[in-house]
Design a protein around this motif. Structure first.
Motif, short mmCIF file in Angstrom:
data_model
loop_
_atom_site.label_atom_id
_atom_site.label_comp_id
_atom_site.label_asym_id
_atom_site.label_seq_id
_atom_site.Cartn_x
_atom_site.Cartn_y
_atom_site.Cartn_z
N PRO A 42 -4.15 22.90 -1.66
CA PRO A 42 -5.25 22.10 -2.19
C PRO A 42 -6.35 22.92 -2.86
CG PRO A 42 -5.46 22.32 0.18
CD PRO A 42 -4.18 22.98 -0.19
N PHE A 45 3.85 -7.42 14.67
CA PHE A 45 3.04 -6.21 14.73
C PHE A 45 2.07 -6.10 13.56
CE2 PHE A 45 6.31 -5.08 17.70
CZ PHE A 45 5.63 -4.35 18.66
N SER A 46 2.34 -6.80 12.47
CA SER A 46 1.48 -6.66 11.31
C SER A 46 0.32 -7.63 11.35
CB SER A 46 2.29 -6.93 10.04
OG SER A 46 2.67 -8.30 10.02
N GLY A 47 0.32 -8.52 12.36
CA GLY A 47 -0.69 -9.56 12.36
C GLY A 47 -0.12 -10.87 11.84
N ASN A 50 0.04 4.23 0.90
CA ASN A 50 -0.07 5.21 1.99
C ASN A 50 0.79 4.82 3.19
OD1 ASN A 50 -1.75 3.09 2.33
ND2 ASN A 50 -3.62 4.31 2.32
N GLU A 51 1.42 3.66 3.12
CA GLU A 51 2.42 3.33 4.15
C GLU A 51 3.74 3.92 3.67
OE1 GLU A 51 2.54 -0.90 4.55
OE2 GLU A 51 0.50 -1.01 5.34
N GLU A 61 -2.39 9.61 -1.60
CA GLU A 61 -2.47 10.89 -0.90
C GLU A 61 -1.27 10.99 0.03
OE1 GLU A 61 -4.46 13.45 -1.29
OE2 GLU A 61 -5.51 12.39 -2.90
N GLY A 62 -0.68 12.15 0.11
CA GLY A 62 0.49 12.26 0.96
C GLY A 62 1.77 12.23 0.15
N LYS A 100 0.84 -1.20 0.00
CA LYS A 100 0.00 0.00 0.00
C LYS A 100 0.87 1.24 0.00
CE LYS A 100 -3.87 -2.14 2.26
NZ LYS A 100 -4.38 -2.46 3.59
#
Lengths: 1129, 548
Positions: free
Chosen positions: A530, A987-989, A312-313, A468-469, A310
């Protein structure tokens, strides 16, 4: 010729002998009759004939040049005519014809240093040997051999006592600091004086409109055309610069532009110069791990398809690339049901290279026309420079026109002028720092993304972004346009009236005026603007004029000579600026329409400001010389500045210097010179306008209400002038016919009553106070050593070495003020403490909070890192600051080598900076995003003990405790994959083998200060493992600290002076061709990350500049290849 | 002759040029770019002071302290907001003293001009700001503060005891009350007074209400003093009028035209997908309390969840039908185990994130696992908080609700006339009026009857939404409301103060700051901190045994 200096006679003995002889043989009283004179011109050194020598009758248009055999024939109008011989590389000679018909002449090669005439303060030409202080001189050949957009860059490595830094490519700010930064409140830039015109150059020309769109517009001095410069003289200390007064505290750079040479026929010089900058090295971002927080592997997730990557990470700690792993990614194609299909995870190591242009190109073309025939002596010069940058869509253009002319209106009155007109501009300067900087986002593009896929970035609300970001680097390059145009006119008109042989009077009018417009047009698509992008336009004007006059009386007696001058100066400066833009983030009403009226009036950011300042001065100087053995200079100046309170407005400062030619006492002959010199000088300094009485500021409207505020900086109405007192001693040795040259200077400078802002505790009501206090002591060494180890008919090899060392110590600040903070960046601060038992007082010291450690001496864990808990089970920063470095170099060494074989010359300039540290914000942000290769390289792999917690591992950690526990560099053990010794964490599951641990302990103190252990974190079972993505120690400033040592090949050039014979065949006087390169980084001590230590300074808009800080000054290192052709006809 | 004449002309013209180029050096140095303080009308300073204070109220009460008091929780970059992970780098009081510098100037000009209205206003704003400084940090420079202009001897002001600051504030408020009790004033500029538009009567009420706040602040530490002060005010309402109606609330509106004059979580200027609005989620503690009372204010403050969760029977069920997500227990267990997430909230309307959990970003089965992004199963703030300005987006300096709750508490102690219940009811009513749901008061009060101090403070806590600082101060004094810290809290106890800032006070006023630090009383929760800890007690709490 009319020179009584015995030294002059000894040096020119052969020539003088010939002259005297010819005068004796041909008495002046002989009849006047036009006739032909012929002769041969040879070199006095080796008796070879000299072709191409210019032979002219002075004051007429008659002239010729010698043929291939060095022979000439010229018609002289009468026997009082003076023949003028000139040739490049040789001293010019003049002699009266009399009734001779044959004049053979030997020209002496120009000898440097011995008896060199240099330009000193107020443009007064002096013999260098008579000076009691050190000046350094750089000639035009040195400056224009290799093209530099900014003249300052061409001084790198060539001058001792000078530190030059630049933030980036052409058009960026360049800082020049002479003899160390001694002012605590300014940018320490020297005063530039071009043909008498003072031009202030600052490094705070940073602007730009819109949110985080910071643009470096370069400094004023870059408006000067390097091609039109004849020489640069650097007046380093107050002794040399005292007569410039006020602004000379940081030294003076005197620039003299080229003039027509007396007696020259009309000559046209054309030069064309093109450089290609090939990118060679980039910031060392890792290309191994895809975007993401966790480095999944198929065995972790039970299959070959990894969880979606992803965007957004924003971190580079995802799965390893090029391992045959597959995952759904940002550009996955969709199957028939619209579900994204996994694709291979591949790295794109050439992303930056692909983003940038293949090369940058700088093309500089100059045409100059010079003539000295008749009554008017003129030179006109036009230079055009075009630059296309490495970052797409960036450019810089310059046009400079200059005219110098002088004319003898009457026999005793000469009027002369130098006028320069320049236009510097760009359609787009790239943003710097963080925000709209295209390079920042190119580097932040994850390696599993091919940057070229972002090229078609679209428009409007649909600008292509990874998520985004993220910003699209191509969008930033093409759609954030920061243009500027700067017109500058500067010049002088000078009248010199030589009333009698001994008395002269000079008056000058000097002007420097600039007019700049900056505009930012930003299309929609940048996430910090924006609302339809943004627009801003600002204009600023600067004006300075000086009137000065100087009356001089000089008289030579047999054993001594005297030169007395008195003068005055009226300086007036004014400036204004107007700016209109949308408030950050508020944007435009309609996109892509760049007008002020397209900004909603409530969103308009508007202001203007003006300033005026004047200084009136009188000054005087006396030079006294005795027997060519002792020279004494005395100067005095008094200024009246408008910026100081009336009672302190007038300030006086004197200087004295002594030059003692030991060689002439010892009678060492003309081949040797030993000079001892010493000087004492004071310089007074005022301050900026309007710094005595506060005014209210405006915090902007709150609806209909007006918000004024009382400024937080406290002013002092009773400021005194600043005062710098300098002492310098030196020795100059020149021996073996100029084959060995040495010059050494030691100086001290005491800066008193500095006007500086110091911080106050907020509870005083003020953030700081401008005080008039303190004592700073600087001292330093400047040594130059030059030699000509080889000099034969065909070969010459010249070597010049220069050495610079300077340190500045704060001895006192104001009462109750212990330190002054210069900047605070990347968890490192530069603080200057007053020297005392615990502080060395050095300017440039860097402080940071080291790793927090157990401070209970009775605990077995004393000195262990005291870690946080939970996700923070890693290094925390200590409460106190410790000294971690200093941004100043220990020393700088420059080396120049010129090897000549016949007409071929190889020039090399090296520059070695030793010592000093800098802080890299780039490293901090790139590492926090887990994108830096250094972060991977710094991981500790425990080998076979990796991957699982064990007591053996703990023992291993303890066995390496010096490195792992007690070192101040945080060491993460483990890493992103089992290859790095990564430990399992979940931590990620999923359970992923990308864990690391920070070696140390977790615990707290009880009320008595005893350390209570909660658990050890040393690798044993029970250790807290965190994912690699968290391994960067954000709060530990030392992680971002680098050594600044480097060696650069500043310049390398191979030039060929086409023999006159051949040149003449194609109707040319001179033809030179050269091939060169510049600024090639040869070595850096701390090169792992790939930041150029020289870029570790930040131009700030607040008037200061931060030395030792690097914030996304990450233009790649380049290998330039340049060609230059210059011809004269 | 001709030549000489020319030379003379040239010389003469040069001299003329020189003489005419001489400038008057005094005039040149008059700054043309700013307002000369001597000529400036003091009214021009007032909105700077008021909006500065208001922005601090919001920064605290809608920021970290809303997190501490469990009104809101962040689900990304949350350690300061949720977990009180503070240290001596943050919470600089510079902004407060900046306000005081302007207020001091305003006060001096008021004295100079003999303007009683302005003098009174200056004292109120001074009291308000110094009150925050004493509340948040404890001892602080007060009598020697703001005097750097008077000489270097004030460059390192001594710290006054917290007690003296509170007493000073109360004395100033008393003076302000007197100054504002006349009928006519000179030089009032209604537009510039962005709080009360030049209404001296309202300012006067504000002064006395603020005095009530600070007397009550001392209720445990100096009960007799507090009692006397409150009695003085409440027994003489003609002399000491207070704010009792929401109409008189000390509120300042936002303008909303640029980031600096807009509501801080607006999405007009901050469009980041992890921006302030998105990152701020409702906290379960507040949501559950409000739901418990069927409180209509919840709908004003929060949005309903976008997709409610429904527990489905069977296994392996996870589907969205008609805007609801049906999930079976096994899926839930698997998710919670994988993300270390805690519990599931099936509430069909409002879901808050439990206070101080490690897995805030994973809470309630969110499919979007990143920090600080939209979560369809958790309540965001109401859409009004995306706006830049609006009738409910106010800087709430002091409210009628707060005053009524203070009166209620005072009545409970016998320090004020009237019944505690009456004041309690009125406090709720005024709060509901302030939030636009006054019409539902009658229904509401039936479900939330007066029940002693606990109920007063609980309702005060609810009413302090977006102004939560006051709740924190109440909690310290009373231990109420009985909130509990969650597992991710830095230490298992609520903080008691802000750290003295290292870069500012400790570095620049070392000796005095250290003397003040010396006087702090460390508690068992101070952990690896020294005395300068958020878990140290200032004078106000020392010896009170409260809140722990």
């Amino acid at each position: 010729m009319n020179n009584n200096y015995p030294k002059y006679l000894t040096k020119h003995l052969p020539f003088v002998a010939i002259l005297v002889l010819s005068l004796l043989i041909n008495p002046l009283a002989f009849a006047q009759n036009p006739h032909i004179v012929t002769g041969t011109v040879t070199s006095a050194e080796d008796n070879t004939t000299l072709p191409g020598v210019s032979v002219a009758i002075k004051g007429t248009s008659i002239g010729t040049i010698t043929d291939v055999n060095g022979k000439y024939s010229i018609k002289v109008p009468d026997n009082t005519s003076i023949i003028h011989f000139s040739f490049i590389g040789f001293d010019t000679q003049e002699l009266m014809v009399g009734d001779k018909t044959t004049i053979d002449i030997k020209l002496k090669p120009t000898m440097e240093n011995i008896d060199e005439v240099v330009v000193t303060a107020l443009g007064i030409k002096r013999q260098e040997k008579s000076l009691g202080y050190s000046v350094e001189n750089v000639k035009s050949e040195e400056l224009s051999r290799v093209a530099h957009e900014n003249i300052l860059n061409s001084l790198s490595g060539k001058v001792s006592g000078v530190v030059i830094n630049s933030t980036g490519g052409p058009g960026s700010s360049v800082s020049m600091v002479i003899r160390g930064a001694t002012s605590l409140s300014t940018d320490n830039q020297p005063l530039f004086v071009v043909d008498g015109v003072p031009i202030a150059s600052t490094v705070n020309n940073v602007g730009g409109f819109g949110n985080d769109n910071r643009v470096d517009y370069g400094n004023a001095i870059s408006d000067i055309d390097p091609e039109s410069i004849e020489s640069i003289t650097i007046l380093k200390g107050p002794s040399a610069a005292a007569l410039y007064g006020t602004r000379a505290g940081n030294g003076v750079v005197l620039i003299t532009t080229k003039k027509a040479k007396e007696g020259d026929n009309m000559k046209i010089t054309v030069s064309t110069n093109t450089v290609f900058d090939m990118p060679s090295e980039f910031i060392n971002v890792q290309n191994k791990f895809a975007n993401g927080y966790f480095s999944y592997r198929p065995e972790n997730v039970g299959g070959g398809i990894l969880p979606e990557i992803k965007m957004n990470e924003q971190a580079g700690a995802g799965p390893e690339c090029d391992k045959g792993y597959w995952a759904v990614q940002w550009n996955s194609p969709l199957d028939a049901n619209g579900v994204p299909i996994p694709i291979p995870i591949e790295s794109h190591p050439n992303n930056i290279k692909n983003f940038l242009n293949d090369y940058a190109i700088t093309s500089t073309n100059t045409v100059a026309l010079a003539s000295s025939k008749g009554v008017v002596n003129y030179r006109a010069n036009y230079t055009n420079m075009i630059y296309k940058g490495l970052i797409p869509n960036t450019d810089l253009n310059k046009n400079n026109f200059s005219l110098t002319a002088s004319s003898k209106l009457w026999d005793k009155l000469t009027i002369s002028t130098d006028i320069n007109f320049g236009l510097t501009g760009a359609d787009n300067r790239p943003a710097t720092n963080r925000g709209a900087n295209p390079l920042e986002w190119a580097y932040k593009t994850p390696t599993n993304v091919d940057i070229r896929d972002l090229r078609d970035y679209g428009s409007g609300s649909n600008v292509l972004k990874l998520a985004e970001g993220f910003e699209n680097p191509y969008f930033l390059a093409y759609e954030v346009n920061n243009s500027f145009d700067r017109y500058r006119i500067y010049g002088n008109i000078t009248a010199l009236w030589e009333i009698t042989k001994n008395i002269s009077f000079k008056a000058r009018y000097l002007l420097n005026k600039s007019d700049e417009v900056r505009e930012t047009k930003m299309a929609p698509g940048y996430s910090k603007e924006p609302n339809n992008g943004t627009y801003g336009i600002g204009t600023s004007k600067g004006y300075e004029r000086n009137w000065d006059f100087l009356a001089t009386y000089k008289k030579d007696w047999s054993n001594f000579n005297l030169n007395v001058s008195v003068g005055g100066n009226l300086l007036f400066q004014s400036g204004s600026s107007i700016s209109n833009s949308a408030k950050p983030g508020t944007g435009l009403t309609v996109p892509n329409l760049y007008t002020i009226q397209n900004i909603n009036s409530s969103n308009l950011n508007y202001y203007n400001s003006r300033y005026e300042k004047a200084i009136n001065s009188v000054y005087g100087l006396i030079n006294f010389g005795w027997k060519d053995i002792v020279y004494i200079d005395l100067t005095a100046r008094n200024d009246w500045s408008s910026t100081l309170p009336a009672e302190n407005r007038s300030y006086f400062y004197p200087s004295a210097s002594l030059s003692f030619l030991l060689s002439n006492v010892l009678n060492m002959g003309s081949a040797n010179m030993i000079k001892l010199r010493g000087g004492w000088a004071q310089v007074g300094n005022d301050t900026g306008p309007y710094r005595l009485v506060p005014v209210y500021g405006n915090a902007g409207q709150w609806g209909d209400a007006t918000r004024l505020y009382k400024q937080s900086g406290l002013l002092s109405p009773n400021l005194l002038p600043e005062q710098a007192t300098s002492v310098e001693y030196g020795i100059d040795v020149n021996t073996f016919f100029n084959r060995l040259r040495f010059s050494g200077t030691y100086y001290t400078v005491d800066n008193r009553n500095q006007i500086l802002g110091v911080q106050l505790a907020a509870s005083t009501g003020f953030s700081g106070v401008q005080i008039n206090a303190g004592l700073l002591k600087s001292d330093g060494w400047e040594i130059t050593l030059g030699g000509t180890p080889v000099k034969t008919d065909d070969w010459t090899w010249d070597l010049n070495l220069n050495f610079t060392k300077n340190k500045t110590i704060i001895k006192e600040l104001a009462e109750g003020v212990d330190f002054i903070e210069f900047w605070d960046n990347a968890r490192v601060k530069s603080i200057g403490y007053v020297k005392d038992d615990t502080h060395d007082g050095l300017v440039g010291n860097l402080y940071s909070r080291e790793i927090r450690r157990v401070d209970d001496e009775n605990s077995p864990y004393y000195g262990y890192p005291l870690l946080g808990s939970g996700l923070e089970t890693k290094w925390q920063s200590a409460e106190d600051y410790s000294k971690v470095g200093n941004y100043n170099p220990d020393f700088i060494l420059g080396l120049q080598s010129a090897l000549t074989f016949k007409n071929l010359t190889l020039n090399l300039t090296f520059d070695w900076r030793s010592g000093g540290q800098y802080v890299s914000q780039t490293y901090r942000y790139i590492s926090e995003a887990v994108l830096s290769q250094s972060l991977l390289d710094n991981l500790v792999n425990p080998g076979d003990l990796g991957g699982t917690p064990s007591d053996e591992l703990k023992q291993w950690v303890l066995d390496h405790s010096d490195e792992l526990l007690f070192s101040n560099d945080p060491k993460a053990i483990g890493g992103p994959t089992p290859d790095y010794g990564g430990f399992p964490e979940s931590f990620s599951g999923y359970t992923v083998n990308d864990g690391f641990f920070a070696p140390g302990v977790v615990g707290h103190y009880d009320d008595d200060g005893n350390f209570i252990l909660e658990h050890e974190n040393l690798g044993q079972p029970g250790t807290s493992f965190l994912p690699y993505v968290l391994s960067y120690p954000w709060d530990i400033g030392r992680a971002n600290l680098f050594d600044a040592d480097y060696i650069k090949l500043r310049e390398i050039s191979l030039s060929y002076h086409v023999p006159s014979k051949i040149a003449q065949r194609i109707k040319m006087h001179n033809l030179d061709v050269s091939l060169y390169s510049r600024n090639i980084m040869l070595w850096t001590k701390d090169s792992g990350f790939g930041v150029d230590p020289e870029r570790a300074f930040q131009a700030e808009s607040n008037g200061r500049f931060s030395q030792g800080v690097e914030r996304f000054n990450v233009n790649p290192w380049v290998i330039p290849i340049g060609f230059k052709v210059q011809f004269t006809f | 002759m001709y030549k000489i004449k020319n030379k003379l002309i040239i010389l003469l013209s040069i001299l003329t040029a020189l003489v005419s180029s001489c400038k008057d050096l005094d005039e040149l140095n008059i700054n043309p770019n700013g307002v000369d303080p001597k000529n400036a009308d003091l009214n021009l300073l007032l909105p700077t002071i008021i909006t500065g204070i208001g922005q601090n109220v919001i920064n605290l009460g809608f920021g970290d302290l809303a997190g501490v008091m469990q009104h809101t929780q962040y689900d990304g970059w949350s350690s300061s907001h949720n977990d009180f992970d503070w240290d001596n780098r943050g919470h600089n009081w510079r902004g407060y003293y900046d306000i005081l510098r302007n207020d001091d100037e305003y006060h001096k000009k008021a004295i100079e001009g003999g303007y009683n209205f302005h003098k009174g206003v200056a004292l109120i704003l001074k009291a308000y700001t110094f009150g925050y400084i004493a509340d948040l940090w404890g001892d602080a420079p007060y009598t020697q503060a703001l005097k750097a202009e008077d000489g270097t001897e004030y460059f390192k002001p001594v710290y006054d005891p917290q007690k003296d600051i509170y007493h000073g504030i109360l004395a100033d408020l008393d003076t302000a009350n007197m100054l504002l009790s006349n009928n006519s004033y000179k030089n009032i500029n209604k537009v510039q007074d962005v709080l009360y538009h030049g209404d001296a009567g309202k300012w006067r009420k504000f002064a006395n209400s603020l005095a009530l706040r600070y007397y009550m602040r001392l209720s445990v530490k100096e009960p007799q003093f507090a009692e006397a002060g409150i009695k003085k005010i409440t027994n003489n309402p003609d002399i000491y009028p207070v704010i009792t109606e929401a109409d008189d609330d000390a509120n300042v509106s936002y303008i909303g035209t640029s980031p600096s004059d807009s509501w801080p979580s607006n999405t007009v200027f901050d469009t980041s997908p992890t921006g302030n609005y998105i990152r701020t989620k409702m906290c379960k503690t507040l949501v559950d309390t409000l739901q418990n009372y069927n409180d209509p204010r919840l709908g004003v403050w929060a949005n309903k969840v976008t997709i409610p969760l429904v527990l489905a029977p069977g296994t392996g069920v996870d589907e969205i039908i008609n805007g609801k997500r049906y999930v079976s227990q096994d899926i839930i267990d698997e998710y919670n185990a994988k993300y270390d997430s805690v519990g599931v909230d099936f509430d069909p309307e409002y879901v808050g994130i439990p206070a101080q959990i490690f897995s805030a970003q994973f809470y309630n089965l969110t499919p979007y696992l990143e920090q600080a992004v939209f979560n369809p199963h958790v309540s965001q703030l109401n859409d009004i908080y995306k706006e830049t300005a609006g009738p409910l987006l106010l800087m709430r300096l002091m409210s009628a609700a707060e005053v009524n709750f203070i009166l209620s508490e005072a009545a409970l102690y016998g320090w004020a006339p009237g019944s505690p219940e009456e004041h309690y009811n009125n406090g709720i009513r005024q709060s509901m009026i302030a939030w636009g749901v006054g019409d539902q008061y009658d229904d509401y009060i039936k479900g939330a009857p007066y029940n002693g101090l606990e109920s007063i403070i609980l309702q005060k806590w609810i009413a302090s939404w977006t102004a939560a600082a006051e709740s924190w101060f109440d909690y310290r004094r009373t231990g109420l409301p009985a909130l509990k810290t969650g597992e991710s809290a830095k230490v298992p106890a609520f903080p008691l103060r802000f750290y003295y800032n290292n870069d500012n006070e400790i570095a620049l006023n070392t000796e005095n700051a250290n003397a003040a630090i010396e006087k702090l009383e460390r508690t068992e929760y101070a952990g690896s901190d020294g005395n300068n800890s958020a878990w140290s007690k200032t004078w106000l709490l020392q010896g009170t045994g409260l809140p722990y």
